[in-house]
Design an enzyme around this catalytic site. Structure first.
Site, PDB file in Angstrom:
ATOM      1  N   GLU A  35       0.978  -1.229   0.121  1.00 34.20           N
ATOM      2  CA  GLU A  35      -0.091   0.118  -0.048  1.00 34.20           C
ATOM      3  C   GLU A  35       0.845   1.185  -0.058  1.00 34.20           C
ATOM      4  O   GLU A  35       1.925   1.352   0.659  1.00 34.20           O
ATOM      5  CB  GLU A  35      -0.823  -0.132   1.389  1.00 34.20           C
ATOM      6  N   ARG A 262       4.680 -13.332  10.458  1.00 37.07           N
ATOM      7  CA  ARG A 262       5.585 -12.029  10.578  1.00 37.07           C
ATOM      8  C   ARG A 262       6.976 -12.591  11.424  1.00 37.07           C
ATOM      9  O   ARG A 262       6.621 -13.404  12.567  1.00 37.07           O
ATOM     10  CB  ARG A 262       4.967 -10.965  11.271  1.00 37.07           C
ATOM     11  N   LYS A 272       3.530   1.568   9.911  1.00 36.01           N
ATOM     12  CA  LYS A 272       3.539   2.695   9.270  1.00 36.01           C
ATOM     13  C   LYS A 272       3.085   3.908   9.973  1.00 36.01           C
ATOM     14  O   LYS A 272       3.620   4.881   9.967  1.00 36.01           O
ATOM     15  CB  LYS A 272       3.130   2.643   7.899  1.00 36.01           C
TER      16      LYS A 272
END
Length: 559
Positions: A35, A262, A272
């Site tokens: 994104e 992860r 982010k």
């Protein structure tokens, strides 16, 4: 002996099983779908290496697709930074795609779903919708607008598209099952009204698809075979497949979503949103601040693409989340830089050393090897003179037998130069040492082959000629957070753990050849650490960033 065959990770096992059943190699296709709402970080690097690595392993195309469905947070700057980072890591994408390329197709499919009774326009507030979702143990309740007629839904959806509906006026929801045990299947939102310009489509659209609606369909349009996501998307897989069933025709090739865990990195933040806060609140200067875990920040600090790829490969992929100590990333940097970084000399906390028996005004140029790890690296010449800088910590007036550096009455070697002996010190009014006076043995020159040059002394010091030294700004970067898991405390803000010592700026004195160094050039300051030329550097004012120390200094703190 033949090299042991590397075992397959579970992702590769999935692909091999598919190839052995109903997939052909020609059908393999992967994607990396960021994104564009921030810079890529070290976590993205692992995903990049996974997907593009699979492309290399199976000689299959890998698309770079920007999931640009939220114009409120996305910018062209982020698109450009992401492309730059991927290329720097050494990967090439097959096609550059954007979810926004498919806005019309997604809208047309949504219209068909309305006509087929699989979607409806809901006019409730977001709070009302959330309340009716229920809980993991209690079923949700249906919206009062769930059974609107097809005609009314189509009319309202058209109004949403044309911008005739206020931003919170309506949403389009999939009609699935409000009693599903998977709360994501309880009539998820497909579209919301958002009257903001998009970085690519400008003001053409007043509605934007939600991630779950756009992502799987983008995979389908691009003929992606395997869509690898992190573990939090496991509950989304059911919805991913449900949407695909609604838009695909029987017999069409459908992508397969699979999930991996992860790899969290200690002393690091990778959200982010939180990284943006660090920039906006001034804890760091920018997204590419060398303390940031962004790929751009790591690159600016001096990490190599090879070190990051090695790190990603060494931690692998798994089914369970775990914490990787950031010291492992630093180890990968040291290992790579050790092979490629020229050895140079720089003094960061200088004290003047005067060789009293060296002729005044005389200088000589000594040969120094560039990298003992690389036979092809060659050598350079460095200037030597009567007055030198050495590190202040490399001298003590008196010391015990475990101190192998310079002290009065004892000998040490100057790297690439001569053996010297401490004679006396000069101090200022406050008692601080301003000069160290030594004598040298003129027959002990390194590499001369003389008997004196072969004499063994316990210490070797780095140095820089005062007359020839290049003055530089040296930025000593350290970990940005003091806590292993800075955002792992419910009762504390992660900003409380920002390391106040994460940046220390000093004036260093370097050998003269470094005046010509260019941004991103990497060197080892002997006995100190690995450094990289910063983009702020000029020939008048060189700037060097510390990448990593020669050894893990944090290991001592933990032990």
């Amino acid at each position: 002996m033949a090299e042991a065959k590397k075992s397959l990770n579970f992702i590769e096992q999935i692909i091999e099983e598919d190839l052995n059943s109903n997939y052909s190699r020609e059908e393999l296709k992967f994607r990396f779908p960021p994104e564009p709402n921030g810079y890529l970080h070290i976590g993205h690097a692992s995903s990049i290496c996974l997907n593009f690595g699979l492309g290399e392993k199976y000689n299959a195309p890998v698309n770079l697709r920007f999931d640009d469905t939220n114009p409120a947070k996305e910018e062209q700057e982020y698109v450009d930074a992401i492309k730059r980072d991927i290329e720097w890591l050494g990967f090439k994408w097959a096609e550059e795609c954007y979810a926004s390329d498919y806005f019309q197709k997604l809208y047309d499919w949504a219209v068909e779903m309305i006509k087929n009774g699989d979607a409806y326009v809901d006019s409730q507030t977001s709070e009302e919708i959330a309340e009716q979702k229920g809980t993991p143990t209690e079923p949700g309740t249906e919206s009062p607008y769930r059974n609107r007629s097809v005609e009314e839904n189509l009319e309202l959806f058209e109004q949403m598209k044309n911008g005739d509906t206020p931003e919170r006026g309506h949403v389009l929801r999939a009609k699935i099952d409000m009693t599903s045990s998977n709360m994501l299947m309880r009539d998820p939102i497909m579209y919301r009204c958002l009257h903001k310009d998009h970085h690519r489509t400008a003001d053409n659209w007043k509605i934007y698809p939600m991630y779950d609606w756009a992502h799987g369909q983008s995979d389908f349009i691009e003929h992606v075979s395997h869509s690898f996501c992190t573990l939090e998307f496991l509950p989304h897989r059911e919805l991913y497949n449900w949407f695909l069933d609604k838009v695909s025709k029987q017999g069409e090739f459908e992508p397969k979503q699979r999930e991996f865990a992860r790899r969290n990195l200690s002393h690091t933040i990778v959200s982010k949103r939180k990284l943006l806060q660090l920039v906006e609140k001034g804890f760091v200067d920018s997204w590419d601040d060398p303390r940031m875990p962004t790929i751009s920040g790591l690159r600016r600090r001096g990490y190599t693409a090879g070190a990051i790829r090695k790190f990603a490969d060494s931690i692998g992929v798994g089914k369970r989340e775990n914490m990787i100590d950031v010291s492992h990333l630093e180890f990968c940097a040291r290992e790579d830089l050790n092979k490629i970084a020229p050895r140079v000399m720089g003094v960061l906390d200088p004290v003047k050393l005067v060789i009293t028996n060296y002729p005044e005004g005389e200088e000589e140029w000594l040969e120094a090897e560039n990298n003992p790890e690389d036979e092809t690296a060659g050598s350079r010449e460095i200037p030597f003179s009567r007055e030198l800088f050495i590190e202040r910590e490399d001298f003590k007036e008196s010391a015990n037998r475990k101190f192998f550096r310079l002290t009065l009455g004892k000998e040490v070697r100057l790297k690439h130069a001569y053996i010297i002996k401490g004679e006396e010190v000069v101090k200022d009014a406050e008692g601080n040492i301003t000069e160290i006076h030594v004598t040298y043995d003129p027959k002990s020159k390194s590499g001369s082959g003389s008997e004196e040059s072969l004499r063994k002394v316990k210490g070797t010091l780095h140095w820089v000629s005062v007359k020839h030294a290049v003055e530089a700004e040296v930025r000593l970067y350290d970990r940005l957070f003091t806590e292993e898991a800075p955002d792992g405390h419910k009762e504390k803000d992660y900003l409380e753990f920002v390391n106040p010592e994460s940046l220390k700026v000093v004036t260093g004195y370097l050998e003269p050849g470094l005046k010509e160094a260019k941004p991103e050039d990497k060197v080892q300051f002997q006995r100190i650490g690995y450094f990289c030329v910063d983009k702020d550097s000029t020939s008048e004012k060189p700037v060097f960033n510390r990448t990593v120390t020669l050894r893990d200094s944090w290991a001592k703190i933990k032990s």
